[in-house]
Write an enzyme that holds these catalytic residues in place. Structure first.
Site, PDB file in Angstrom:
ATOM      1  N   CYS A 148       0.093   3.917   2.509  1.00  0.00           N
ATOM      2  CA  CYS A 148       0.326   3.476   3.915  1.00  0.00           C
ATOM      3  C   CYS A 148       1.835   3.864   4.137  1.00  0.00           C
ATOM      4  O   CYS A 148       2.262   4.320   5.446  1.00  0.00           O
ATOM      5  CB  CYS A 148       0.408   2.114   4.062  1.00  0.00           C
ATOM      6  SG  CYS A 148      -1.525   1.280   4.014  1.00  0.00           S
ATOM      7  N   CYS A 155       0.783  -1.031   0.056  1.00  0.00           N
ATOM      8  CA  CYS A 155      -0.126  -0.075  -0.121  1.00  0.00           C
ATOM      9  C   CYS A 155       0.878   1.360  -0.133  1.00  0.00           C
ATOM     10  O   CYS A 155       1.419   1.616   0.971  1.00  0.00           O
ATOM     11  CB  CYS A 155      -0.873  -0.127   1.328  1.00  0.00           C
ATOM     12  SG  CYS A 155      -1.869   1.356   1.662  1.00  0.00           S
TER      13      CYS A 155
END
Length: 287
Positions: free
Chosen positions: A41, A38
């Protein structure tokens, strides 16, 4: 990966209870649901790590690898990454998804940090629970004076003032709140309670009950007793009287019976067991 400390921890299903739930009774815990693949993230992590360092122990950051801990992610309804939840006093109280500005994250953390006035508030609420309304009002006034930007204190003080029979003082406290806070359910319910407190006008229940016994069909006596019952927490008796007002005196005080019922529903909340029942009875009288 940022090195783990007591303030930044990797969490699994096995230690979630201790690391997040139990810890949240001591300070806010931000739970960061993330994954290696991700990109957002990875962008968010340095911002969160910076705040961990800056706040120096005032909150904990708990990182949950959602690929490895799919059960936890499912349990808390995580549908996109990153998702960051704030836990306080054993439950999730706030969250955001995606990369957010540092200022927005800081606002969430600050909202749930313990404040010096929180201790006074706890004492006041304990006194209120014990029936010492005057003592609770005194504590809450002191707390508001020391922390005027803590809006929950004003709401608590308004609630205590209603119980003390000071509807005007309660209304003054609510009027001090910012406009966005007025949309909170707690404030809406207090506004509705103020309607009852004003109608009861500080008269004791025994006097109002005697007035209804002496003049059983007097709409003013019925309305004032219904309001006093709501203030006293005797909501079913209050709603029975408001229904009686609707049946016998529909035009009195601009349909005071229906207005009283609607205010009672606001105070009790839509999930209260009596609300659906009395709403149906009210509607049957209207049509």
């Amino acid at each position: 990966m940022v090195e783990a400390t007591n303030d930044l921890v990797e969490v699994t299903a096995g230690d979630f209870e201790a690391a997040v739930i139990e810890e949240s009774f001591r300070r806010p815990v931000l739970v960061d649901f993330w994954a290696d693949w991700c990109s957002p993230c990875q962008m968010l992590m340095p911002v969160l790590a910076k705040l961990v360092d800056e706040y120096a122990g005032k909150f904990r950051l708990a990182k949950v690898n959602s690929d490895e801990q799919q059960g936890l992610a499912s349990q808390f309804g995580v549908r996109s990454l990153p998702t960051v939840m704030c836990f306080r006093n054993g439950k999730p109280v706030d969250q955001f998804m995606g990369v957010q500005p540092e200022s927005a994250i800081r606002a969430i953390i600050d909202k749930y940090l313990e404040r010096p006035s929180d201790r006074i508030r706890e004492q006041a609420l304990a006194r209120l629970e014990a029936g010492d309304v005057a003592g609770a009002v005194e504590n809450l006034r002191a707390a508001v004076a020391t922390d005027p930007e803590h809006h929950d204190l004003k709401i608590d003080l308004a609630r205590a003032l209603v119980q003390a029979g000071d509807a005007q003082g309660a209304e003054q406290q609510l009027n001090l709140l910012p406009m966005d806070v007025h949309e909170q359910d707690a404030v809406k319910q207090l506004r509705a309670r103020l309607v009852f407190a004003k109608n009861a006008n500080g008269t004791d229940l025994a006097t109002l009950e005697q007035a209804v016994r002496d003049h059983a069909d007097d709409p003013e006596a019925l309305e004032r007793l219904a309001a006093a019952y709501m203030v006293a927490g005797r909501s079913q008796e209050a709603m029975d009287l408001y229904l009686k007002l609707m049946q016998r005196h529909r035009s009195y005080n601009d349909n005071a019976g229906q207005k009283g019922l609607l205010a009672a529903f606001e105070v009790l909340g839509p999930r209260h067991e009596l609300v659906g029942q009395y709403r149906r009875r009210m509607v049957s009288l209207l049509y």
